[in-house]
Structures are given as C-alpha cells and as structure tokens.
Design a protein around this motif. Sequence first.
Motif, PDB file in Angstrom:
ATOM      1  N   LEU A 179       0.832  -1.205   0.000  1.00  0.00           N
ATOM      2  CA  LEU A 179       0.000   0.000   0.000  1.00  0.00           C
ATOM      3  C   LEU A 179       0.867   1.255   0.000  1.00  0.00           C
ATOM      4  O   LEU A 179       0.610   2.198  -0.765  1.00  0.00           O
ATOM      5  CB  LEU A 179      -0.910  -0.005   1.230  1.00  0.00           C
ATOM      6  CG  LEU A 179      -1.758   1.253   1.450  1.00  0.00           C
ATOM      7  CD1 LEU A 179      -2.710   1.479   0.275  1.00  0.00           C
ATOM      8  CD2 LEU A 179      -2.539   1.154   2.775  1.00  0.00           C
ATOM      9  N   ARG A 180       1.903   1.285   0.828  1.00  0.00           N
ATOM     10  CA  ARG A 180       2.770   2.454   0.878  1.00  0.00           C
ATOM     11  C   ARG A 180       3.438   2.709  -0.476  1.00  0.00           C
ATOM     12  O   ARG A 180       3.528   3.854  -0.931  1.00  0.00           O
ATOM     13  CB  ARG A 180       3.846   2.276   1.959  1.00  0.00           C
ATOM     14  CG  ARG A 180       3.315   2.418   3.375  1.00  0.00           C
ATOM     15  CD  ARG A 180       4.458   2.577   4.363  1.00  0.00           C
ATOM     16  NE  ARG A 180       5.371   1.445   4.317  1.00  0.00           N
ATOM     17  CZ  ARG A 180       5.213   0.334   5.046  1.00  0.00           C
ATOM     18  NH1 ARG A 180       4.155   0.225   5.840  1.00  0.00           N
ATOM     19  NH2 ARG A 180       6.084  -0.659   4.965  1.00  0.00           N
ATOM     20  N   ARG A 181       3.886   1.638  -1.114  1.00  0.00           N
ATOM     21  CA  ARG A 181       4.545   1.803  -2.408  1.00  0.00           C
ATOM     22  C   ARG A 181       3.589   2.342  -3.473  1.00  0.00           C
ATOM     23  O   ARG A 181       3.958   3.201  -4.288  1.00  0.00           O
ATOM     24  CB  ARG A 181       5.153   0.468  -2.848  1.00  0.00           C
ATOM     25  CG  ARG A 181       6.451   0.135  -2.111  1.00  0.00           C
ATOM     26  CD  ARG A 181       7.094  -1.107  -2.667  1.00  0.00           C
ATOM     27  NE  ARG A 181       6.371  -2.321  -2.267  1.00  0.00           N
ATOM     28  CZ  ARG A 181       6.583  -2.970  -1.122  1.00  0.00           C
ATOM     29  NH1 ARG A 181       7.489  -2.521  -0.268  1.00  0.00           N
ATOM     30  NH2 ARG A 181       5.906  -4.062  -0.828  1.00  0.00           N
ATOM     31  N   LEU A 182       2.351   1.871  -3.466  1.00  0.00           N
ATOM     32  CA  LEU A 182       1.374   2.361  -4.444  1.00  0.00           C
ATOM     33  C   LEU A 182       1.041   3.827  -4.218  1.00  0.00           C
ATOM     34  O   LEU A 182       0.908   4.613  -5.167  1.00  0.00           O
ATOM     35  CB  LEU A 182       0.102   1.507  -4.380  1.00  0.00           C
ATOM     36  CG  LEU A 182       0.220   0.075  -4.905  1.00  0.00           C
ATOM     37  CD1 LEU A 182      -1.059  -0.704  -4.623  1.00  0.00           C
ATOM     38  CD2 LEU A 182       0.536   0.066  -6.394  1.00  0.00           C
ATOM     39  N   VAL A 183       0.915   4.206  -2.945  1.00  0.00           N
ATOM     40  CA  VAL A 183       0.617   5.608  -2.623  1.00  0.00           C
ATOM     41  C   VAL A 183       1.782   6.497  -3.044  1.00  0.00           C
ATOM     42  O   VAL A 183       1.592   7.584  -3.605  1.00  0.00           O
ATOM     43  CB  VAL A 183       0.316   5.767  -1.116  1.00  0.00           C
ATOM     44  CG1 VAL A 183       0.242   7.241  -0.733  1.00  0.00           C
ATOM     45  CG2 VAL A 183      -0.981   5.053  -0.751  1.00  0.00           C
ATOM     46  N   GLU A 184       3.005   6.064  -2.770  1.00  0.00           N
ATOM     47  CA  GLU A 184       4.187   6.847  -3.153  1.00  0.00           C
ATOM     48  C   GLU A 184       4.282   7.021  -4.674  1.00  0.00           C
ATOM     49  O   GLU A 184       4.773   8.034  -5.164  1.00  0.00           O
ATOM     50  CB  GLU A 184       5.453   6.160  -2.629  1.00  0.00           C
ATOM     51  CG  GLU A 184       5.608   6.244  -1.112  1.00  0.00           C
ATOM     52  CD  GLU A 184       6.711   5.336  -0.596  1.00  0.00           C
ATOM     53  OE1 GLU A 184       7.329   4.628  -1.434  1.00  0.00           O
ATOM     54  OE2 GLU A 184       6.948   5.315   0.631  1.00  0.00           O
ATOM     55  N   GLN A 185       3.775   6.020  -5.409  1.00  0.00           N
ATOM     56  CA  GLN A 185       3.807   6.102  -6.874  1.00  0.00           C
ATOM     57  C   GLN A 185       2.661   6.938  -7.440  1.00  0.00           C
ATOM     58  O   GLN A 185       2.616   7.210  -8.643  1.00  0.00           O
ATOM     59  CB  GLN A 185       3.729   4.691  -7.467  1.00  0.00           C
ATOM     60  CG  GLN A 185       4.949   3.833  -7.164  1.00  0.00           C
ATOM     61  CD  GLN A 185       4.722   2.355  -7.464  1.00  0.00           C
ATOM     62  OE1 GLN A 185       3.694   1.977  -8.047  1.00  0.00           O
ATOM     63  NE2 GLN A 185       5.666   1.514  -7.049  1.00  0.00           N
ATOM     64  N   GLY A 186       1.737   7.349  -6.582  1.00  0.00           N
ATOM     65  CA  GLY A 186       0.610   8.155  -7.028  1.00  0.00           C
ATOM     66  C   GLY A 186      -0.448   7.359  -7.768  1.00  0.00           C
ATOM     67  O   GLY A 186      -1.224   7.913  -8.566  1.00  0.00           O
TER      68      GLY A 186
END
Length: 333
Positions: free
Chosen positions: A262-269
């Motif tokens: 989830l954190r990685r997806l959010v960071e990728q926008g």
Amino acid sequence: MTAHAAIGGTSRAHRALALAKDTFDIEAAAVLGLKDRLGESFVQTVERILAIEGRVVVMGMGKSGHVGRKIAATLASTGTPAFFVHPGEASHGDLGMVTGTDLVLMISNSGESQEMAAILPVLKRLGAPLVALTSNPESTMARYADIWIDAGVAKEACPLNLAPTASTTAQLAMGDALAVALLDARGFRAEDFARSHPGGALGRKLLTHVSDVMRSGDAVPRVSPAATFSELMREMSAKGLGATAIVDAAGTVLGIFTDGDLRRLVEQGTDLRSKTAQDVMHARPYTIEADALAVDAADLMEAKRITSVLVVDAAGVLCGALNSNDLMRAKVI
C-alpha cells in the motif's frame, strides 16, 4: 582513609587476585589430569549404563552430593534417566527407590563416607551395578564397586588443602564426560534435548510448530481476486495482520497484499479507487506449511525481509497466517 588502611587494602587485593589465579590453575590442572588417566573403567561404565533397564542412581555426601545432584540432572536432560538419592536418607527408607535394574554411581573423594559405607552391603545384595567415582582405589567404596573411576586430584585449590574445591571440579567434569559419551552413544539430538527443556529457548524453537502460533479460521484475512480495493482495505483493517491473502473459490492462495504494498502504491501516485485485489496483489507469495517449525517461519521472514507469511496445506490452500508479532509473543524470536 589512612595510608596504613590503603596499603592493607592493596595487599589484600593482590592476595585475592593471586589466590583466584592459583585456583584456576589448580582446578584446570585437576581436570586435565583426569584426561591422562581415563581408560577402560570409563568405557565399561558407559557400556553398563547403556545396558541397564532401569536408571542411574547418583549418591554422594556433602559437596560430592551437590555435585551428584548436578550430574544426575545432566544425565536426565541428555537422554539417560537418572536421579539423586541422599545416602543419609537412603538408610531411613529412600533405599527403596533403588532396584536391581538400576546402576548406582557413588561419588566421594576419599571413598570412605560413613553414610555410603552403611548402605554398601545392601546395594550389593540388590544386584545393581556399583560404580565408584573416588580418588582411592583401596577405599571402602572402591572395593565394593564393580567399576572404579579415578577422580583423584594432586591437591585442593584451598590454601589449607582441606575444602573440596579441585576434587569437586574433577568430579563434575567426569560426570559431564559420562553424559557426553552417553548422549553420543544414544544418538541424542537437539530435538531430544528440546523435549526435556520445553520451557527453554531451545525447546520453544524446536518444539513450536507454525500450527501452534498461526492465526486460523475467521482470523485469517482473505478476499477474492475481484474484491474492490475498499473491500480489501476493510478486510486488512478488521483482521489486523498487516496483510491479506487473495484466494480463489477453492481457497488456493493466488497472492498477498501488505501494508508495504500500500505504501509503495501511494508513493507512486497510483489511483486506487478503481483497482481490484487482483490488480494490486503480489502474486506467488512466500508461504509455509502448518507442520513446519515456527523457527523456520521466522527464518523465512528474516531472509526475505517480510513481516507476514501465509500458511498453506500441501495443495496450496490457505489454512492460516502469522506475522513477526505472533512469533515474538510465542517467544520464538
């Protein structure tokens, strides 16, 4: 502090250190001395213990008795059933604990313990093999014994050569040597040691299985591949694992989604509103079977730098899950 007191204190300190070093030297020499005298009697003792149907009964008075308790405990925890009987109590009923199928290990530096001497004839009539661990082959105990093991020392570490120090260290070392030889002869393994130490760290590592600590049933977060992202997040939040499994209709694991994902997806926008579980899952996740050791699950997490792992059966069907917190609560890590 006066100058006289300071000098006196320094002198005592030097003497204390010197005596301590002498003690180490004397006791080390006592143990090494046993090595040169070790021979057939030691081998015979190992063979007799392996052959008995009963247990090893350890006896000793005073300091030798304290050593005997430790030897009995070490034997028992390494695959050789053993217990300690106090010679004084043996004369008042505890001799009934000893049978002809046992072997009696008698410990005494002099071999002339009065309490032991009083029960030697009875032990002999019982027919239990007698092993004497003493310094004197001509002692009463040695003469009654079937086997004599030399545990003699040149001198005690005590400056007066009186207090049992080097002699008890030698006895303890000989007991450890017997235990080590016996455990090797029995093919004793780390798993066997763990079974007699279930409360210790090794016991927890070698006896605790994944099935003992995993979450199961409704506590295991799972969603279908078609679940919306909102449904996926609700399942993760409700179960508190920090991850959820994505499974097909048969329960077979297809993937996993974690807090880290989830954190990685959010960071990728990434726009998550239209995503399904299948869109965001990590396919072919690391899994472990329920009958594996919990320590293996811990090793897997550490090696792969993950904090959660799914538990599956032989067919790959989800049956549980666990994370590092579950392992810490179980004191596996």
